[in-house]
Design a protein around this motif. Structure first.
Motif, mmCIF file in Angstrom:
data_model
loop_
_atom_site.group_PDB
_atom_site.id
_atom_site.type_symbol
_atom_site.label_atom_id
_atom_site.label_comp_id
_atom_site.label_asym_id
_atom_site.label_seq_id
_atom_site.Cartn_x
_atom_site.Cartn_y
_atom_site.Cartn_z
ATOM 1 N N ARG A 11 -3.415 9.220 2.231
ATOM 2 C CA ARG A 11 -3.777 8.001 2.363
ATOM 3 C C ARG A 11 -4.812 7.180 1.073
ATOM 4 N N VAL A 12 -5.043 6.541 0.461
ATOM 5 C CA VAL A 12 -5.157 5.704 -0.731
ATOM 6 C C VAL A 12 -6.106 4.939 -0.664
ATOM 7 N N PRO A 13 -7.131 4.579 -1.443
ATOM 8 C CA PRO A 13 -7.925 3.801 -1.015
ATOM 9 C C PRO A 13 -6.992 2.206 -1.205
ATOM 10 N N ALA A 14 -7.506 1.523 -0.105
ATOM 11 C CA ALA A 14 -6.337 -0.258 -0.048
ATOM 12 C C ALA A 14 -7.038 -0.405 -1.596
ATOM 13 N N TRP A 15 -6.992 -0.369 -2.086
ATOM 14 C CA TRP A 15 -6.916 -0.919 -4.031
ATOM 15 C C TRP A 15 -6.065 -1.063 -4.212
ATOM 16 N N MET A 16 -5.690 0.231 -4.257
ATOM 17 C CA MET A 16 -4.308 0.542 -5.423
ATOM 18 C C MET A 16 -2.950 -0.038 -4.663
ATOM 19 N N PRO A 17 -2.068 -0.175 -3.285
ATOM 20 C CA PRO A 17 -1.383 -0.234 -3.003
ATOM 21 C C PRO A 17 -1.603 -2.379 -3.213
ATOM 22 N N ARG A 18 -2.405 -3.187 -3.198
ATOM 23 C CA ARG A 18 -3.108 -3.646 -3.680
ATOM 24 C C ARG A 18 -2.905 -4.557 -4.501
ATOM 25 N N LEU A 19 -3.447 -4.007 -5.976
ATOM 26 C CA LEU A 19 -3.311 -3.798 -7.297
ATOM 27 C C LEU A 19 -1.612 -4.131 -7.561
ATOM 28 N N PHE A 21 0.990 -4.123 -6.268
ATOM 29 C CA PHE A 21 2.205 -5.590 -5.193
ATOM 30 C C PHE A 21 1.363 -6.411 -6.421
ATOM 31 N N PHE A 22 -0.346 -6.651 -7.252
ATOM 32 C CA PHE A 22 -0.263 -8.191 -7.287
ATOM 33 C C PHE A 22 0.187 -7.426 -9.141
ATOM 34 N N ALA A 23 -0.193 -6.534 -9.105
ATOM 35 C CA ALA A 23 0.789 -6.254 -10.945
ATOM 36 C C ALA A 23 1.825 -6.447 -10.490
ATOM 37 N N GLY A 24 2.743 -6.557 -10.501
ATOM 38 C CA GLY A 24 4.546 -6.420 -9.689
ATOM 39 C C GLY A 24 4.980 -8.473 -9.555
ATOM 40 N N MET A 71 6.301 -3.330 -7.176
ATOM 41 C CA MET A 71 5.860 -3.628 -6.169
ATOM 42 C C MET A 71 7.027 -2.255 -4.795
ATOM 43 N N ILE A 72 7.979 -1.840 -6.323
ATOM 44 C CA ILE A 72 8.442 -0.530 -4.606
ATOM 45 C C ILE A 72 7.312 0.294 -5.404
ATOM 46 N N ALA A 73 6.281 0.515 -6.030
ATOM 47 C CA ALA A 73 5.102 1.537 -6.366
ATOM 48 C C ALA A 73 4.604 1.586 -5.219
ATOM 49 N N ALA A 74 3.438 -0.015 -4.935
ATOM 50 C CA ALA A 74 3.269 -0.482 -4.024
ATOM 51 C C ALA A 74 3.250 0.188 -2.958
ATOM 52 N N ARG A 75 4.198 0.255 -1.963
ATOM 53 C CA ARG A 75 4.646 0.817 -1.134
ATOM 54 C C ARG A 75 3.700 2.828 -0.910
ATOM 55 N N ASP A 76 3.883 3.095 -2.352
ATOM 56 C CA ASP A 76 3.218 4.679 -1.498
ATOM 57 C C ASP A 76 2.745 4.913 -2.952
ATOM 58 N N PRO A 77 1.666 4.347 -3.814
ATOM 59 C CA PRO A 77 1.393 4.581 -5.186
ATOM 60 C C PRO A 77 1.432 6.202 -5.181
ATOM 61 N N LEU A 78 1.012 6.898 -4.637
ATOM 62 C CA LEU A 78 1.262 8.507 -4.988
ATOM 63 C C LEU A 78 2.714 9.191 -5.185
#
Length: 327
Positions: A11-19, A21-24, A71-78
């Motif tokens: 479980r990662v900090p919320a900013w990781m998937p949001r960032l 997705f925004f980068a995508g 955007m794919i990585a935003a689903r599970d950054p790690l």
């Protein structure tokens, strides 16, 4: 940066998937703009237009691919760290090449604006995500959702001689020395001092025990038969966690103090080996009696060495907290 791991998912900090997705989204829109108006960025930065707009449109298509990857990585950054690594490598390459061109007077300094929104602003957060990936992958997920208590761990873990920590600490004080990975120059330094450490433990009628992160028996390659010291194998780092030893942060693992002491250890002939264990795990030393911590020395940096004379004096800074948890 802290996060919880359950099984193979963290479980990662919320900013990781949001960032991500925004980068995508940004990279996709940048690609659309580059293909529709190939000269816009050059005119805005005051740079001569390229002779072949198709090259800039191709760069735009590449940006779109990176955007989809983010955007794919935003689903599970790690889990999707290779996609993050590709984006980080691309940003690094563009920043380096553009900076070199400016330094060589091939491009004006204001051309950095071309890379600012497309690469520079993403470089640091992408690097932070990759660092968290290293922590999650090198730091093995625990086998329990909560750490074992010291009494629970003492009853569960056995010395190489066969008895549990609880049995051994019921007979005499046990001095547990938790090692970093065997390739670490500080671990190698400890191994050169085993005779002195054992003599200090014997002087206080205590038993010296080494805790390592390899499978049982694998440590013989590094220790051989010369130590005569009991060992405990903890490949999932569960015993480490029970005693409050976690993963090190950047400064704890690579800070100035670590570099300085590492250089001294290497100069003295300790050397550096390959990674044999969790490279992020912090070391420490503890005295255990009747399955209770009576003195502690959790390391503040990877360079901290066990100081048994001080440990036996009972001056461990975190003694009160750890002893309370042990109860």
């Amino acid at each position: 940066m802290s996060f919880e791991c359950h099984g193979q998912r963290c479980r990662v900090p919320a900013w990781m998937p949001r960032l991500l997705f925004f980068a995508g989204v940004y990279h996709v829109f940048f690609a659309l703009g580059a293909m529709a108006w190939p000269h816009l960025c050059f005119d805005w930065a005051g740079i001569p237009r390229p002779n072949h707009p198709v090259l800039w449109r191709a760069a735009g298509m590449t940006s779109a691919l990176f955007g989809i990857g983010f955007m794919i990585a935003a689903r599970d950054p790690l889990r999707h760290w290779p996609l993050v690594l590709l984006g980080f490598a691309k940003a690094t390459l563009v920043i380096v090449l553009l900076s070199a061109s400016i330094f060589a007077n091939e491009l004006p300094a204001r051309s950095l604006w071309l890379a600012f929104f497309d690469d520079i602003v993403w470089w640091f957060p992408l690097g932070a995500i990759l660092w968290s990936t290293v922590q999650a992958n090198l730091g093995r997920p625990p086998t329990h959702e909560r750490p074992l208590t010291v009494p629970e761990a003492s009853a569960a873990y056995r010395l190489s001689s066969g008895e549990t920590i609880a049995d051994a600490s019921g007979k005499q004080t046990v001095a547990l020395v938790f090692l970093r990975h065997f390739g670490c120059t500080f671990t190698r330094q400890i191994l050169t001092q085993l005779t002195d450490l054992k003599a200090e433990a014997d002087r206080h009628d205590a038993r010296l025990v080494l805790v390592h992160m390899l499978q049982k028996g694998s440590e013989a390659h590094y220790l051989g038969d010369r130590s005569g010291v009991a060992r405990i194998a903890d490949p999932v780092c569960e015993l480490y966690r029970a005693f409050g030893l976690g993963k090190g942060g950047f400064l704890e693992l690579f800070g100035p103090r670590v570099w300085l002491r590492g250089a001294v250890a290497i100069f003295r002939g300790c050397g550096v080996g390959h990674l044999a264990g969790d490279g992020l795990q912090m070391p420490g030393a503890f005295l255990v009696r009747d399955s209770q911590v009576i003195s502690s020395q959790p390391a503040r940096s990877a360079a901290d060495m066990p100081d048994l004379p001080r440990l036996f004096e009972g001056f461990g800074d975190d003694f009160g907290t750890l002893a309370a948890n042990a109860r």
